[in-house]
Design a protein around this motif. Structure first.
Motif, short mmCIF file in Angstrom:
data_model
loop_
_atom_site.label_atom_id
_atom_site.label_comp_id
_atom_site.label_asym_id
_atom_site.label_seq_id
_atom_site.Cartn_x
_atom_site.Cartn_y
_atom_site.Cartn_z
N UNK A 8 0.83 -1.21 0.00
CA UNK A 8 0.00 0.00 0.00
C UNK A 8 0.86 1.26 0.00
N UNK A 9 1.92 1.25 0.78
CA UNK A 9 2.81 2.43 0.83
C UNK A 9 3.49 2.66 -0.52
N UNK A 10 3.93 1.59 -1.16
CA UNK A 10 4.56 1.71 -2.48
C UNK A 10 3.56 2.30 -3.49
N UNK A 11 2.34 1.77 -3.47
CA UNK A 11 1.32 2.24 -4.43
C UNK A 11 0.96 3.69 -4.15
N UNK A 54 4.89 0.45 -12.96
CA UNK A 54 5.65 1.13 -11.90
C UNK A 54 5.75 0.27 -10.64
N UNK A 55 4.67 -0.42 -10.30
CA UNK A 55 4.68 -1.30 -9.14
C UNK A 55 5.61 -2.49 -9.38
N UNK A 56 5.53 -3.08 -10.55
CA UNK A 56 6.38 -4.21 -10.90
C UNK A 56 7.86 -3.83 -10.79
N UNK A 57 8.20 -2.61 -11.20
CA UNK A 57 9.58 -2.14 -11.15
C UNK A 57 10.10 -2.01 -9.71
N UNK A 58 9.18 -1.85 -8.75
CA UNK A 58 9.59 -1.67 -7.36
C UNK A 58 9.57 -2.97 -6.54
N UNK A 59 9.15 -4.06 -7.18
CA UNK A 59 9.14 -5.35 -6.51
C UNK A 59 10.23 -6.23 -7.12
N UNK A 60 10.72 -7.20 -6.36
CA UNK A 60 11.84 -8.02 -6.79
C UNK A 60 11.39 -9.39 -7.27
N UNK A 61 11.40 -9.58 -8.58
CA UNK A 61 11.01 -10.88 -9.15
C UNK A 61 12.13 -11.92 -9.00
N UNK A 62 13.32 -11.47 -8.66
CA UNK A 62 14.45 -12.39 -8.47
C UNK A 62 14.25 -13.24 -7.22
#
Length: 154
Positions: A8-11, A54-62
């Protein structure tokens, strides 16, 4: 996966400075992330896609596999935030009470405590055999409401 609070904070930081606002976030057991956004003027697919990227860029898929869905909290989606009440002022809504009763009316106002709906009720009028429809304002406390939704009239 990050916690719902962290997401929520990221969004909120992504939406800052735009007309968009966050309505709801849910994370399922299989790491499916659902984000619902809205604005006073509506949300199109392009805005949803932009927020998703933008949200995807701030989360780590690795470190984790996840799916993201960003959608408009559109017609029939229960109100979760004050901005949804603001957006629907003077429009037809339905309040479902904890008792199971449903009340439809025009949303006249809202506050931290509850809402006021302009409803039509049949009441006995002196000198008439049949009851007449009369507009009344009903105050409903949030503590008595299960959910409020907008109603679309065609």
């Amino acid at each position: 996966m990050k916690s719902t609070k962290e997401i929520k904070e990221i969004i909120k930081s992504i939406l800052e400075g735009s007309e968009l606002f966050l309505v709801d976030v849910s994370i399922s057991a299989d790491n499916s992330l659902e984000v619902y956004i809205d604005s006073l003027t509506g949300v199109n697919v392009g805005k949803c896609r932009e927020v998703c990227k933008k949200l995807d860029a701030q989360l780590d898929r690795e470190t984790e596999d996840f799916a993201i869905t960003v959608a408009s909290a559109g017609i029939g989606y229960p109100f979760k935030v004050a901005q949804q009440y603001e957006k629907n002022l003077n429009k037809e809504v339905e309040a479902k009470l904890l008792t199971g009763e449903k009340i439809q009316g025009i949303l006249k106002s809202y506050s931290d405590e509850g809402i006021v709906l302009e409803c039509e009720e049949k009441v006995a009028v002196e000198g008439k055999k049949k009851k007449s429809l009369v507009k009344i304002d009903k105050s409903i406390q949030f503590k008595d409401i299960k959910e409020v939704k907008d109603i679309v009239i065609f």
